[in-house]
Design a protein around this motif. Sequence first.
Motif, PDB file in Angstrom:
ATOM      1  N   GLY A   1      46.331  25.602  37.870  1.00  0.00           N
ATOM      2  CA  GLY A   1      46.051  24.218  37.552  1.00  0.00           C
ATOM      3  C   GLY A   1      44.631  23.981  37.131  1.00  0.00           C
ATOM      4  N   LEU A   2      43.740  24.860  37.489  1.00  0.00           N
ATOM      5  CA  LEU A   2      42.335  24.630  37.182  1.00  0.00           C
ATOM      6  C   LEU A   2      41.827  25.510  36.074  1.00  0.00           C
ATOM      7  N   SER A   3      42.416  26.669  35.896  1.00  0.00           N
ATOM      8  CA  SER A   3      41.826  27.561  34.900  1.00  0.00           C
ATOM      9  C   SER A   3      42.838  28.418  34.180  1.00  0.00           C
ATOM     10  N   GLY A   4      44.094  28.071  34.275  1.00  0.00           N
ATOM     11  CA  GLY A   4      45.083  28.812  33.499  1.00  0.00           C
ATOM     12  C   GLY A   4      45.919  29.724  34.332  1.00  0.00           C
ATOM     13  N   GLN A   5      45.322  30.367  35.359  1.00  0.00           N
ATOM     14  CA  GLN A   5      46.078  31.237  36.255  1.00  0.00           C
ATOM     15  C   GLN A   5      45.162  31.702  37.348  1.00  0.00           C
ATOM     16  N   ALA A   6      45.616  31.740  38.605  1.00  0.00           N
ATOM     17  CA  ALA A   6      44.736  32.112  39.705  1.00  0.00           C
ATOM     18  C   ALA A   6      44.997  33.483  40.231  1.00  0.00           C
ATOM     19  N   ASN A   7      46.037  34.114  39.761  1.00  0.00           N
ATOM     20  CA  ASN A   7      46.229  35.483  40.244  1.00  0.00           C
ATOM     21  C   ASN A   7      45.207  36.413  39.628  1.00  0.00           C
TER      22      ASN A   7
ATOM     23  N   SER B   1      50.133  28.023  53.467  1.00  0.00           N
ATOM     24  CA  SER B   1      49.877  26.586  53.547  1.00  0.00           C
ATOM     25  C   SER B   1      48.416  26.266  53.865  1.00  0.00           C
ATOM     26  N   ILE B   2      47.589  26.321  52.847  1.00  0.00           N
ATOM     27  CA  ILE B   2      46.187  25.964  52.976  1.00  0.00           C
ATOM     28  C   ILE B   2      45.778  25.214  51.716  1.00  0.00           C
ATOM     29  N   SER B   3      44.935  24.201  51.859  1.00  0.00           N
ATOM     30  CA  SER B   3      44.447  23.452  50.714  1.00  0.00           C
ATOM     31  C   SER B   3      43.295  24.210  50.077  1.00  0.00           C
ATOM     32  N   VAL B   4      43.527  24.741  48.869  1.00  0.00           N
ATOM     33  CA  VAL B   4      42.545  25.596  48.227  1.00  0.00           C
ATOM     34  C   VAL B   4      42.664  25.476  46.715  1.00  0.00           C
ATOM     35  N   SER B   5      41.522  25.544  46.030  1.00  0.00           N
ATOM     36  CA  SER B   5      41.486  25.560  44.565  1.00  0.00           C
ATOM     37  C   SER B   5      40.736  26.797  44.119  1.00  0.00           C
ATOM     38  N   ALA B   6      41.016  27.219  42.893  1.00  0.00           N
ATOM     39  CA  ALA B   6      40.358  28.431  42.413  1.00  0.00           C
ATOM     40  C   ALA B   6      40.179  28.398  40.910  1.00  0.00           C
ATOM     41  N   VAL B   7      39.210  29.180  40.441  1.00  0.00           N
ATOM     42  CA  VAL B   7      38.936  29.345  39.020  1.00  0.00           C
ATOM     43  C   VAL B   7      38.782  30.841  38.768  1.00  0.00           C
ATOM     44  N   THR B   8      39.445  31.358  37.738  1.00  0.00           N
ATOM     45  CA  THR B   8      39.369  32.782  37.455  1.00  0.00           C
ATOM     46  C   THR B   8      38.050  33.135  36.775  1.00  0.00           C
ATOM     47  N   GLY B   9      37.671  34.393  36.899  1.00  0.00           N
ATOM     48  CA  GLY B   9      36.471  34.869  36.239  1.00  0.00           C
ATOM     49  C   GLY B   9      36.550  34.750  34.732  1.00  0.00           C
ATOM     50  N   ASP B  10      37.739  34.954  34.168  1.00  0.00           N
ATOM     51  CA  ASP B  10      37.914  34.832  32.727  1.00  0.00           C
ATOM     52  C   ASP B  10      37.613  33.416  32.264  1.00  0.00           C
ATOM     53  N   SER B  11      38.076  32.429  33.024  1.00  0.00           N
ATOM     54  CA  SER B  11      37.811  31.040  32.669  1.00  0.00           C
ATOM     55  C   SER B  11      36.326  30.711  32.802  1.00  0.00           C
ATOM     56  N   LEU B  12      35.690  31.247  33.830  1.00  0.00           N
ATOM     57  CA  LEU B  12      34.259  31.023  34.007  1.00  0.00           C
ATOM     58  C   LEU B  12      33.460  31.585  32.828  1.00  0.00           C
ATOM     59  N   GLU B  13      33.838  32.776  32.385  1.00  0.00           N
ATOM     60  CA  GLU B  13      33.118  33.418  31.286  1.00  0.00           C
ATOM     61  C   GLU B  13      33.279  32.634  29.984  1.00  0.00           C
ATOM     62  N   LYS B  14      34.502  32.265  29.658  1.00  0.00           N
ATOM     63  CA  LYS B  14      34.740  31.595  28.387  1.00  0.00           C
ATOM     64  C   LYS B  14      34.136  30.197  28.357  1.00  0.00           C
ATOM     65  N   GLY B  15      34.122  29.513  29.478  1.00  0.00           N
ATOM     66  CA  GLY B  15      33.525  28.185  29.543  1.00  0.00           C
ATOM     67  C   GLY B  15      32.035  28.207  29.785  1.00  0.00           C
ATOM     68  N   ARG B  16      31.429  29.417  29.840  1.00  0.00           N
ATOM     69  CA  ARG B  16      30.000  29.592  30.072  1.00  0.00           C
ATOM     70  C   ARG B  16      29.560  28.896  31.357  1.00  0.00           C
ATOM     71  N   THR B  17      30.361  29.051  32.408  1.00  0.00           N
ATOM     72  CA  THR B  17      29.990  28.542  33.724  1.00  0.00           C
ATOM     73  C   THR B  17      29.069  29.573  34.357  1.00  0.00           C
ATOM     74  N   THR B  18      27.773  29.323  34.286  1.00  0.00           N
ATOM     75  CA  THR B  18      26.782  30.306  34.715  1.00  0.00           C
ATOM     76  C   THR B  18      26.136  29.965  36.044  1.00  0.00           C
ATOM     77  N   GLN B  19      26.357  28.753  36.555  1.00  0.00           N
ATOM     78  CA  GLN B  19      25.758  28.332  37.817  1.00  0.00           C
ATOM     79  C   GLN B  19      26.836  27.828  38.767  1.00  0.00           C
ATOM     80  N   VAL B  20      26.634  28.081  40.048  1.00  0.00           N
ATOM     81  CA  VAL B  20      27.570  27.591  41.054  1.00  0.00           C
ATOM     82  C   VAL B  20      27.664  26.075  40.997  1.00  0.00           C
ATOM     83  N   ASP B  21      26.584  25.409  40.605  1.00  0.00           N
ATOM     84  CA  ASP B  21      26.552  23.950  40.532  1.00  0.00           C
ATOM     85  C   ASP B  21      27.690  23.389  39.689  1.00  0.00           C
TER      86      ASP B  21
END
Length: 745
Positions: free
Chosen positions: A22-28, A59-79
């Motif tokens: 839901g957040l980045s295309g796939q979390a596996n 059953s835990i409330s958790v969200s995730a973003v894959t490394g591939d999505s971080l790279e392509k979106g140029r997410t370079t900071q934890v902020d």
Amino acid sequence: MMKRLVSAKKLLVSTTAILAVGLSGQANAQEQGAEPELQDPNEIIVTANKRSENLQNVSISVSAVTGDSLEKGRTTQVDELVSKVPNLQLTSTVGDNTPIFALRGVSLNDFSLNQSGPVATYYDEVYKGNFAFYGVALFDLDRVEVLRGPQGTLYGKNTTGGAVNLISRAPKLGETSGYVNAGYGNYNRFDVNGALNVPIGQNAALRVAGTYSKADGWFKNVVPGQPDLGGVSEYGIRGALYVEPSDGVNFTLRASTSYQNPRNYGIFAEPAAVNRPGLSDRQIAANETSRRRARTYSIALTGNFDLTDSLSLTSVSSWDKGNLSFIEDTDGQSIALLEIPYVDRASQVAQDLRITSDFGGPFNFILGGYYNREKVFNASTFKIAQDVASGGDVDGDGFVTDADCAATTAGEACQFGNRFDQIKKSFAIYTDASFELNDRFKLKGGLRFTRDTGSQPNFIAEQIGPSGAVLGVTIPTPATPLSYKISNLSGKIGLDFQATPDNLLYVTYSRGFRAPSFNAQAFFDPSELNVAAAEKVDSFEIGSKNKFADRTITLNMAGFYYKYRNQQFINVDPVTAAQTLLNIPKSRIWGGEAELTARPSDAITLRGSLGFLNAKIQQGTVSGANVAGNKLTNAPSLTANAGFDATLYDGNIGKFTASGDLAYTSSQFFDVVNTPRLEQGGYALLSGHLDWTSESGQYSLTLWGKNLTNKFYFTSRVDLLAGFGFDYNHRSTPRTYGITAGAKF
């Protein structure tokens, strides 16, 4: 016999796949270079408890973003994670890449460098409590996971708000592979990062990854001869050695270092007409432009052992060292009205040891022990009116000297400094268990006993003249160091109901605990030298995980109610600038999250998330004012994200894809007094990227942009108007964009 055991921490991780879709295309976890692809959740299997489990059934409330999505979106900071995860916020009072996270309204409202927040940050299962340990984190990652609610029965440090887990890509046996990415962007930004994986015989592999970035400052300094502020200059290197000496035994040794030395951030001082006359939003007149320096070192050894066919042992041993120093031009002006040098040196050792069962029956458990020792040295100095233009010439002789400081009645021409050591130890025994009542119902529970101790020896607070001469002691050194010793029993209990193979319902009660804290901002008065009481959060949560329409639609939801006790926060007196670490006795928070993914065709994935918060103080007094009924800080009522991933063309010239995200955050306060003029209004951020991948998958090209509408907003605000004539504000990063080329081998 399994060759690699997944640690107990990853039981929490195991829920991330669906939400990451839901957040980045796939979390596996994907193979290096694979494109994001929505898979049937039944095919996503993990062995978090040394047994196969469906990710969507944990059953835990958790969200995730894959490394591939971080790279392509140029997410370079934890902020930047806050725009991707509902009900996640941060303040950046101590600068970029040292975020102070808030999750579901549970936050650290303190900018002191000795503090550890209620939302823990982990790098490959190693807890990073102090700002000096953060370093350059977002490179060669497999994924980032954000777990909501109190944590502590499964791994690591006890926290009240949640956890942000950064998981790097692991070495792979029998494979020689790697990649390199290089990019250029506005503000003359240059980036290069890559990784190399090499086998060492049949039973070992080495992975080395690195990153380097450099950019000019975006905050244009109009003072002649002075550089621009808010630049980038950093590198990070990480190596991981994986060894399987025999079946059922494996080790991973990780070592990393990073260094940052950009020009420091700038402060946007308001009212602008008085403090920024003639300047645009992107300009500053700053006289203090020294570099911000941060150095980190880290070593960690993870071992997994099969004790029997049904019991496994996991050990995570770690050592960290970090140094962070900078001089803040706090007034954001060309005069020396208020400048603050900060020094933070920290080291820690930690050990996590746990046994995980896989009995093949209805009952299973995790039993572990945790130890952490952190040593910190902090030094800070308030440098007030150090030149004639700022009013430092108290005696009127045309110079600012020690005599002016000795004659002052309001602190002009003086420096007020403090320094101290801080030692914290945490020991815990924890357990987490589950029992399957039948095919549909599962009972869950966990307990954690924590023993925390802390001391603040060698505290010194002095009044210092402009020459550096010590003129007196402002706070007498305590005869015995401030200290605390506290024990706590916390835990959780819950029930899962598997209504259908595609629909899981769960209810959970949990209690979180955060140890007491020492005030690092004691400069002027003995009353500032204090210890804030421990925090506690009682969390009641109900949630569901659902798949519809032949599993092409995923909808995960959670609702919660928190009883928040003794939130720790720093109170800054706007007149005297005296700072006291206080507790808010009672607050309550309720809200929820919903995360939706829909795949109407193989070429299109639609994503959306929504977070609601109602976070209010029920009891508390600050500077003599009753703050009951006020909103908690860093707790906007609404956060939302909508995005898409689309394949535009897939043929013999390669694959063209597009992704876009629109993130919205409603209004929020950064102080518990809820000062109206310092309220940050709601804002939306637009980002996206266009990608080309060669037919072989070996080469790629990405056009990316962040904050494309160039939205202006603040990430932290402090009221200093009555005492110093300005409000202290950190401004957001403006529009950034660029192009990145990559190659895999």
